[in-house]
Design an enzyme around this catalytic site. Structure first.
Site, short mmCIF file in Angstrom:
data_model
loop_
_atom_site.label_atom_id
_atom_site.label_comp_id
_atom_site.label_asym_id
_atom_site.label_seq_id
_atom_site.Cartn_x
_atom_site.Cartn_y
_atom_site.Cartn_z
N GLY A 290 -11.90 -2.91 5.85
CA GLY A 290 -10.48 -2.83 5.48
C GLY A 290 -9.70 -1.78 6.27
O GLY A 290 -8.54 -1.50 5.96
N VAL B 264 6.73 6.74 12.81
CA VAL B 264 5.86 7.17 13.91
C VAL B 264 4.96 8.30 13.42
O VAL B 264 5.44 9.29 12.89
CB VAL B 264 6.68 7.69 15.11
N THR C 164 0.83 -1.21 0.00
CA THR C 164 0.00 0.00 0.00
C THR C 164 0.86 1.26 0.00
O THR C 164 0.68 2.15 -0.83
CB THR C 164 -0.89 -0.01 1.26
N GLY D 294 2.81 8.32 10.94
CA GLY D 294 2.55 8.36 9.50
C GLY D 294 3.04 9.64 8.84
O GLY D 294 4.23 9.90 8.76
N LYS E 147 6.34 2.38 18.41
CA LYS E 147 6.50 3.80 18.09
C LYS E 147 7.01 4.58 19.30
O LYS E 147 7.83 5.49 19.16
CB LYS E 147 5.16 4.36 17.58
N ILE F 243 2.75 12.70 9.87
CA ILE F 243 3.04 13.85 10.75
C ILE F 243 4.56 14.06 10.82
O ILE F 243 5.29 13.12 11.16
CB ILE F 243 2.49 13.61 12.18
N1 HSE Z 1 -1.63 -0.06 11.90
C1 HSE Z 1 -1.23 1.25 12.29
C2 HSE Z 1 -2.41 2.04 12.79
C3 HSE Z 1 -0.59 2.04 11.18
O1 HSE Z 1 -3.54 1.53 12.83
O2 HSE Z 1 -2.22 3.18 13.18
C4 HSE Z 1 0.80 1.63 10.91
O3 HSE Z 1 1.61 1.84 12.00
#
Ligand code: HSE
Length: 437
Positions: free
Chosen positions: A187, A132, A13, A134, A205, A136
């Site tokens: 999903g 950590v 992805t 995403g 994280k 940000i």
């Molecule tokens: N699976 C994580 C979340 C995203 O739900 O935030 C990837 O770290």
């Protein structure tokens, strides 16, 4: 230098998002960098699936090692995730003198120390902004812009899946199981959600953030981890009556005894900045000695946001390569020789306020027995709710304590649960608020 060549490991992805940005925003990236960023090779075990992005099939390979060893490639981007083969490939890429970009928090939480050491030994670089929060941009901010500060505290909502589940439980009164099932069907949640809902992803994280803020790489096994699978709507309702919301928080605080490092469901006052962060959003607050509290909020997961952070790292790595400078900033923002192994304070030694829920039959003496045991352990009750009796059925009795040591609470709950006064095991949720009691 005509262009900078990128090798991608993992075409899932986020990998597809990176390919899309490199293609769609190629002109923008060239304007920012001065030379083009060229995708030179992409490795994945499945090279036939359509990812919805255009890619020359000649770039695809199933052999990740080919990408790592390809002498034309300047920057290796690891988006496979997990421990192996990611660890071996990242170590090999660094040994080959490549710059490495990764989004892999699990890898850094478990093997960060050897990976940073290898980067240092080989004169290479590793970037991990996407690991950590995403999209940000907090890692670079902590390392660079906030480098003047000693940090006192980190507080984070670091898992979008958990925050989404807790938000729906809070807003719609749904059960944990029902929201999780629905999120999986849509999903949003992984088919195996264990890492997310049991707090492990959040702890990975937090381990990275502790390294960045405190210059100490924690032993991951010493981070206390408790997920959200045992949170019930009953507790969410009571929390609301007391003026709190329940969030899965990553918490680390520094004191003269070491650092706290813990992940658990936490009751936050409704007016706390993180209390209003809902849905799949992530948020992190750090407190520095000069800057004070700083909070970031944004999308902590997903193809677009995470790919944005990965490409930001690619740009940084490429700028350094162009300038012929590497290791301008150490991976954690501290020189390797300055990293310290700070002790992690045992949970029993933590001081805090607690929410306790007991399920009892409403008979004379029951409440007295509970308060006697709490009193014997030196625990003072700040407020209490007992629901009205329904015939001879169980009723919840809920208490908020004043500040107390966690060891005292645990010992009291053990006594109460073995005493027969409680129909079900007691529920304990930690409260995060100001240090007043
Ligand atoms: N699976 C994580 C979340 C995203 O739900 O935030 C990837 O770290």
């Amino acid at each position: 230098m005509k262009d900078i060549k990128i090798g991608l490991l993992g075409f899932g992805t986020v990998g597809a998002g990176v390919v899309e940005i490199l293609e769609k925003n190629a002109a923008l990236l060239k304007n920012r960098l001065g030379v083009p960023l060229t995708l030179a090779q992409v490795a994945d075990l499945d090279i036939s699936r359509d990812r919805g992005v255009s890619i020359d099939p000649v770039l695809l390979t199933t052999e990740a090692a080919q990408v790592v060893e390809n002498p034309d490639i300047d920057i290796v981007v690891e988006l496979i995730g997990g421990y192996e083969p990611a660890r071996t490939l990242v170590m090999a890429a660094l040994a080959c003198g490549k710059s490495v970009v990764t989004a892999n928090k699990a890898l850094l939480a478990r093997h960060g120390e050897e990976i940073y050491a290898e980067a240092d030994r080989c004169g290479g670089e590793i970037f991990f902004e996407a690991s950590v929060g995403g999209g940000i941009p907090l890692i670079t901010s902590i390392k660079e812009n906030l480098g003047a500060n000693h940090f006192h505290a980190i507080l984070g909502i670091l898992n979008g899946t958990c925050n989404y589940i807790l938000t729906r439980m809070t807003q719609n009164g749904e059960s944990f199981g029902a929201v999780l099932k629905d999120a999986q069907e849509k999903g949003f949640a992984e088919a195996d959600p264990t890492f997310d809902v049991e707090g492990i992803d959040t702890a990975h994280k937090l381990a990275v953030l502790i390294g960045l803020c405190f210059g100490s790489i924690p032993d991951f096994r010493n981070i206390y981890v408790e997920g959200i699978s045992r949170i019930s709507s009953v507790d969410i309702d009571f929390a609301r009556q007391f003026g709190y919301v329940i969030k899965l928080l990553a918490i680390s605080k520094r004191s003269e005894n070491g650092i706290e490092a813990r992940v658990h469901p936490t009751m936050l006052p409704e007016d706390h900045p993180l209390a209003a962060v809902d849905g799949v959003f992530n948020a992190v607050e750090v407190v520095g000695d000069y800057v004070g509290p700083v909070t970031w909020i944004g999308q902590g997961a997903g193809r677009k946001a995470t790919a944005s952070a990965v490409v930001g790292d690619i740009l940084q790595a490429a700028r350094n390569l162009r300038a012929g400078v590497r290791q301008r900033t150490a991976p954690l923002g501290y020189l390797p020789a300055a990293l310290r192994a700070l002790p992690i304070i045992p949970m029993d030694d933590l001081m805090g306020q607690f929410y306790l829920r007991f399920s009892v039959i409403d008979r004379p003496g029951v409440l007295g027995r509970i308060s006697t045991i709490l009193g014997e352990k030196g625990i003072s009750i700040a407020s209490m709710i007992q629901m009205k009796r329904k015939a001879d059925s169980q009723v919840p009795v809920v208490m908020m304590t004043h500040r107390t040591r966690e060891a005292a609470i645990r010992a009291a709950l053990e006594r109460i649960d073995s005493d027969g006064v409680n129909c079900e095991p007691s529920v304990l949720i930690r409260i995060e608020n100001s240090d007043s009691d």
